[in-house]
Design a protein around this motif. Structure first.
Motif, PDB file in Angstrom:
ATOM      1  N   ALA A  16       0.924  -1.167  -0.176  1.00 52.13           N
ATOM      2  CA  ALA A  16      -0.183  -0.023  -0.018  1.00 52.13           C
ATOM      3  C   ALA A  16       0.873   1.258  -0.105  1.00 52.13           C
ATOM      4  O   ALA A  16       0.674   2.145  -0.849  1.00 52.13           O
ATOM      5  CB  ALA A  16      -0.893   0.132   1.291  1.00 52.13           C
ATOM      6  N   ILE A  17       1.887   1.241   0.786  1.00 47.06           N
ATOM      7  CA  ILE A  17       2.713   2.593   0.911  1.00 47.06           C
ATOM      8  C   ILE A  17       3.822   2.736  -0.160  1.00 47.06           C
ATOM      9  O   ILE A  17       3.755   3.643  -0.911  1.00 47.06           O
ATOM     10  CB  ILE A  17       3.492   2.565   2.311  1.00 47.06           C
ATOM     11  CG1 ILE A  17       2.393   2.504   3.393  1.00 47.06           C
ATOM     12  CG2 ILE A  17       4.250   3.749   2.536  1.00 47.06           C
ATOM     13  CD1 ILE A  17       1.421   3.581   3.596  1.00 47.06           C
ATOM     14  N   GLY A  18       4.146   1.667  -0.784  1.00 45.57           N
ATOM     15  CA  GLY A  18       5.239   1.853  -1.677  1.00 45.57           C
ATOM     16  C   GLY A  18       4.517   2.260  -2.823  1.00 45.57           C
ATOM     17  O   GLY A  18       4.998   3.011  -3.699  1.00 45.57           O
ATOM     18  N   GLY A  55       4.992   5.430  -4.982  1.00 41.83           N
ATOM     19  CA  GLY A  55       5.652   5.466  -6.473  1.00 41.83           C
ATOM     20  C   GLY A  55       4.689   5.980  -7.272  1.00 41.83           C
ATOM     21  O   GLY A  55       5.201   6.550  -8.462  1.00 41.83           O
ATOM     22  N   GLY A  56       3.267   5.712  -7.183  1.00 36.89           N
ATOM     23  CA  GLY A  56       2.374   6.100  -8.095  1.00 36.89           C
ATOM     24  C   GLY A  56       2.163   7.452  -8.143  1.00 36.89           C
ATOM     25  O   GLY A  56       2.253   8.175  -9.321  1.00 36.89           O
ATOM     26  N   LEU A  60      16.169   6.068  -3.476  1.00 40.07           N
ATOM     27  CA  LEU A  60      15.595   4.938  -3.007  1.00 40.07           C
ATOM     28  C   LEU A  60      14.561   5.135  -1.929  1.00 40.07           C
ATOM     29  O   LEU A  60      14.828   5.632  -0.915  1.00 40.07           O
ATOM     30  CB  LEU A  60      16.588   3.872  -2.651  1.00 40.07           C
ATOM     31  CG  LEU A  60      16.387   2.726  -2.017  1.00 40.07           C
ATOM     32  CD1 LEU A  60      15.675   1.737  -3.180  1.00 40.07           C
ATOM     33  CD2 LEU A  60      17.513   1.931  -1.598  1.00 40.07           C
ATOM     34  N   ILE A  61      13.263   4.474  -2.154  1.00 43.77           N
ATOM     35  CA  ILE A  61      12.313   4.510  -1.163  1.00 43.77           C
ATOM     36  C   ILE A  61      12.029   2.993  -0.738  1.00 43.77           C
ATOM     37  O   ILE A  61      11.950   2.233  -1.594  1.00 43.77           O
ATOM     38  CB  ILE A  61      10.950   4.856  -1.835  1.00 43.77           C
ATOM     39  CG1 ILE A  61      11.035   6.435  -2.202  1.00 43.77           C
ATOM     40  CG2 ILE A  61       9.824   4.954  -0.813  1.00 43.77           C
ATOM     41  CD1 ILE A  61      10.027   6.911  -2.837  1.00 43.77           C
ATOM     42  N   PHE A 111       9.814  -0.289  -9.721  1.00 36.36           N
ATOM     43  CA  PHE A 111       9.529  -1.008  -8.441  1.00 36.36           C
ATOM     44  C   PHE A 111      10.483  -2.103  -8.516  1.00 36.36           C
ATOM     45  O   PHE A 111      10.651  -2.787  -9.542  1.00 36.36           O
ATOM     46  CB  PHE A 111       7.977  -1.383  -8.594  1.00 36.36           C
ATOM     47  CG  PHE A 111       7.173  -0.332  -8.299  1.00 36.36           C
ATOM     48  CD1 PHE A 111       6.702   0.179  -6.869  1.00 36.36           C
ATOM     49  CD2 PHE A 111       6.355   0.495  -9.258  1.00 36.36           C
ATOM     50  CE1 PHE A 111       5.840   1.153  -6.741  1.00 36.36           C
ATOM     51  CE2 PHE A 111       5.805   1.460  -8.929  1.00 36.36           C
ATOM     52  CZ  PHE A 111       5.542   1.722  -7.733  1.00 36.36           C
ATOM     53  N   ILE A 112      11.129  -2.569  -7.049  1.00 32.65           N
ATOM     54  CA  ILE A 112      11.819  -3.553  -7.043  1.00 32.65           C
ATOM     55  C   ILE A 112      10.986  -4.511  -6.455  1.00 32.65           C
ATOM     56  O   ILE A 112      10.356  -4.303  -5.117  1.00 32.65           O
ATOM     57  CB  ILE A 112      13.066  -3.276  -6.168  1.00 32.65           C
ATOM     58  CG1 ILE A 112      13.926  -2.245  -6.764  1.00 32.65           C
ATOM     59  CG2 ILE A 112      13.690  -4.591  -5.951  1.00 32.65           C
ATOM     60  CD1 ILE A 112      15.053  -1.852  -5.890  1.00 32.65           C
TER      61      ILE A 112
END
Length: 94
Positions: free
Chosen positions: A14-16, A20-21, A72-73, A32-33
């Protein structure tokens, strides 16, 4: 005009996905990794973020070997960080 950043996101929950979106919607290059054993997303499907007053559609890109990022997140639960952090390629580590 602000610089277009190359961003990698570890963790597509949900957070990533939200971070990212939203960044991709602002024309940053977001990859996305993803742990292939857990989640297999065809890049053609894209990502839809539903907001209270509208929605955002954006494409999903997966990190390719050799890709480097400006940012990097890490959006993982604490117990997943150690196993996943080595998969990122950032220009500078702090």
């Amino acid at each position: 005009m602000a610089k277009k950043l190359k961003i990698q996101v570890i963790g597509s929950g949900a957070i990533g996905s939200l971070l990212g979106g939203l960044l991709a919607a602002k024309n940053h290059q977001v990859a996305f990794i993803i742990n292939e054993q857990v989640l297999k997303i065809p890049e053609q499907l894209g990502l839809r973020i539903i907001l209270p007053d509208n929605f955002i559609n954006t494409k999903i890109f997966l990190k390719r070997p050799g890709d480097e990022a400006d940012l990097l997140i890490v959006a993982l639960k604490r117990f997943h960080v150690k196993n996943q952090i080595g998969r990122a390629s950032c220009r500078e580590r702090v």
